[in-house]
Design a protein around this motif. Structure first.
Motif, mmCIF file in Angstrom:
data_model
loop_
_atom_site.group_PDB
_atom_site.id
_atom_site.type_symbol
_atom_site.label_atom_id
_atom_site.label_comp_id
_atom_site.label_asym_id
_atom_site.label_seq_id
_atom_site.Cartn_x
_atom_site.Cartn_y
_atom_site.Cartn_z
ATOM 1 N N ALA A 24 0.824 -1.208 0.000
ATOM 2 C CA ALA A 24 0.000 0.000 0.000
ATOM 3 C C ALA A 24 0.864 1.265 0.000
ATOM 4 N N ARG A 25 2.067 1.182 0.543
ATOM 5 C CA ARG A 25 2.959 2.346 0.598
ATOM 6 C C ARG A 25 3.927 2.404 -0.585
ATOM 7 N N CYS A 26 4.128 1.285 -1.249
ATOM 8 C CA CYS A 26 5.069 1.213 -2.375
ATOM 9 C C CYS A 26 4.368 1.699 -3.646
ATOM 10 N N PRO A 27 4.910 2.743 -4.311
ATOM 11 C CA PRO A 27 4.247 3.265 -5.504
ATOM 12 C C PRO A 27 4.283 2.323 -6.711
ATOM 13 N N GLN A 28 5.249 1.433 -6.780
ATOM 14 C CA GLN A 28 5.368 0.459 -7.869
ATOM 15 C C GLN A 28 5.314 1.108 -9.245
ATOM 16 N N SER A 29 5.984 2.251 -9.374
ATOM 17 C CA SER A 29 5.973 2.971 -10.646
ATOM 18 C C SER A 29 7.376 3.362 -11.113
ATOM 19 N N HIS A 30 8.387 2.808 -10.449
ATOM 20 C CA HIS A 30 9.769 3.148 -10.775
ATOM 21 C C HIS A 30 10.706 2.077 -10.204
ATOM 22 N N ALA A 31 11.959 2.193 -10.548
ATOM 23 C CA ALA A 31 12.956 1.283 -9.978
ATOM 24 C C ALA A 31 13.098 1.592 -8.486
ATOM 25 N N CYS A 32 13.008 0.585 -7.665
ATOM 26 C CA CYS A 32 13.083 0.761 -6.212
ATOM 27 C C CYS A 32 14.494 1.182 -5.803
ATOM 28 N N PRO A 33 14.636 2.345 -5.173
ATOM 29 C CA PRO A 33 15.967 2.802 -4.782
ATOM 30 C C PRO A 33 16.601 1.954 -3.677
ATOM 31 N N SER A 34 15.797 1.276 -2.881
ATOM 32 C CA SER A 34 16.320 0.474 -1.770
ATOM 33 C C SER A 34 17.024 -0.787 -2.241
ATOM 34 N N VAL A 35 16.689 -1.258 -3.429
ATOM 35 C CA VAL A 35 17.327 -2.466 -3.972
ATOM 36 C C VAL A 35 18.834 -2.249 -4.087
ATOM 37 N N ARG A 36 19.238 -1.046 -4.464
ATOM 38 C CA ARG A 36 20.664 -0.741 -4.670
ATOM 39 C C ARG A 36 21.482 -0.772 -3.387
ATOM 40 N N VAL A 37 20.860 -0.530 -2.241
ATOM 41 C CA VAL A 37 21.636 -0.425 -1.002
ATOM 42 C C VAL A 37 21.780 -1.744 -0.247
ATOM 43 N N CYS A 38 21.095 -2.778 -0.689
ATOM 44 C CA CYS A 38 21.194 -4.072 -0.005
ATOM 45 C C CYS A 38 22.597 -4.646 -0.207
ATOM 46 N N PRO A 39 23.344 -4.850 0.881
ATOM 47 C CA PRO A 39 24.726 -5.319 0.749
ATOM 48 C C PRO A 39 24.863 -6.768 0.299
ATOM 49 N N VAL A 40 23.776 -7.545 0.379
ATOM 50 C CA VAL A 40 23.865 -8.966 0.022
ATOM 51 C C VAL A 40 22.952 -9.350 -1.146
ATOM 52 N N GLY A 41 22.292 -8.374 -1.751
ATOM 53 C CA GLY A 41 21.427 -8.648 -2.895
ATOM 54 C C GLY A 41 20.160 -9.403 -2.557
ATOM 55 N N ALA A 42 19.657 -9.225 -1.340
ATOM 56 C CA ALA A 42 18.457 -9.946 -0.924
ATOM 57 C C ALA A 42 17.170 -9.270 -1.381
ATOM 58 N N VAL A 53 11.742 -10.034 -1.282
ATOM 59 C CA VAL A 53 12.885 -10.378 -0.443
ATOM 60 C C VAL A 53 13.269 -11.840 -0.620
ATOM 61 N N ASP A 54 14.549 -12.081 -0.834
ATOM 62 C CA ASP A 54 15.085 -13.442 -0.815
ATOM 63 C C ASP A 54 15.489 -13.697 0.637
ATOM 64 N N GLU A 55 14.634 -14.386 1.374
ATOM 65 C CA GLU A 55 14.844 -14.623 2.805
ATOM 66 C C GLU A 55 16.120 -15.406 3.092
ATOM 67 N N THR A 56 16.586 -16.187 2.121
ATOM 68 C CA THR A 56 17.811 -16.963 2.357
ATOM 69 C C THR A 56 19.049 -16.077 2.349
ATOM 70 N N LYS A 57 18.951 -14.881 1.756
ATOM 71 C CA LYS A 57 20.085 -13.963 1.700
ATOM 72 C C LYS A 57 19.993 -12.825 2.715
ATOM 73 N N CYS A 58 18.792 -12.440 3.089
ATOM 74 C CA CYS A 58 18.589 -11.260 3.933
ATOM 75 C C CYS A 58 19.269 -11.417 5.300
ATOM 76 N N ILE A 59 20.084 -10.418 5.664
ATOM 77 C CA ILE A 59 20.774 -10.431 6.956
ATOM 78 C C ILE A 59 20.125 -9.457 7.950
ATOM 79 N N LYS A 60 19.001 -8.859 7.542
ATOM 80 C CA LYS A 60 18.210 -7.961 8.396
ATOM 81 C C LYS A 60 19.028 -6.795 8.942
ATOM 82 N N CYS A 61 19.866 -6.237 8.075
ATOM 83 C CA CYS A 61 20.708 -5.112 8.491
ATOM 84 C C CYS A 61 19.921 -3.815 8.598
ATOM 85 N N GLY A 62 18.801 -3.720 7.878
ATOM 86 C CA GLY A 62 17.953 -2.542 7.956
ATOM 87 C C GLY A 62 18.334 -1.403 7.023
#
Length: 76
Positions: A24-42, A53-62
């Motif tokens: 409901a909060r995600c506009p889904q109309s552009h490339a998500c800027p948060s994808v670029r900051v994930c250090p593990v590609g999750a 989210v790829d739960e097997t990769k996510c380290i929950k760094c925030g």
């Protein structure tokens, strides 16, 4: 003494938590800027759809949660 670099969350407290995408909060109309900051590609995105989210990769760094301008990501 106060440590500016200390994490607010104990990693043990995050063990049963998941990174969530609030559609409901995600506009889904552009490339998500948060994808670029994930250090593990999750955090991934197909086209302009909401990221997922790829739960097997996510380290929950925030990092993605803090970076999302729409506050559509949360760990809980």
């Amino acid at each position: 003494m106060f440590n500016l670099f200390q994490s607010k969350q104990d990693p043990a407290d995050l063990a049963d938590k998941k990174l969530r995408v609030n559609l409901a909060r995600c506009p889904q109309s552009h490339a998500c800027p948060s994808v670029r900051v994930c250090p593990v590609g999750a955090l991934k995105q197909k086209g302009f759809h909401a990221p997922y989210v790829d739960e097997t990769k996510c380290i929950k760094c925030g990092k993605c949660v803090k970076f999302c301008p729409m506050h559509a990501l949360s760990i809980g």
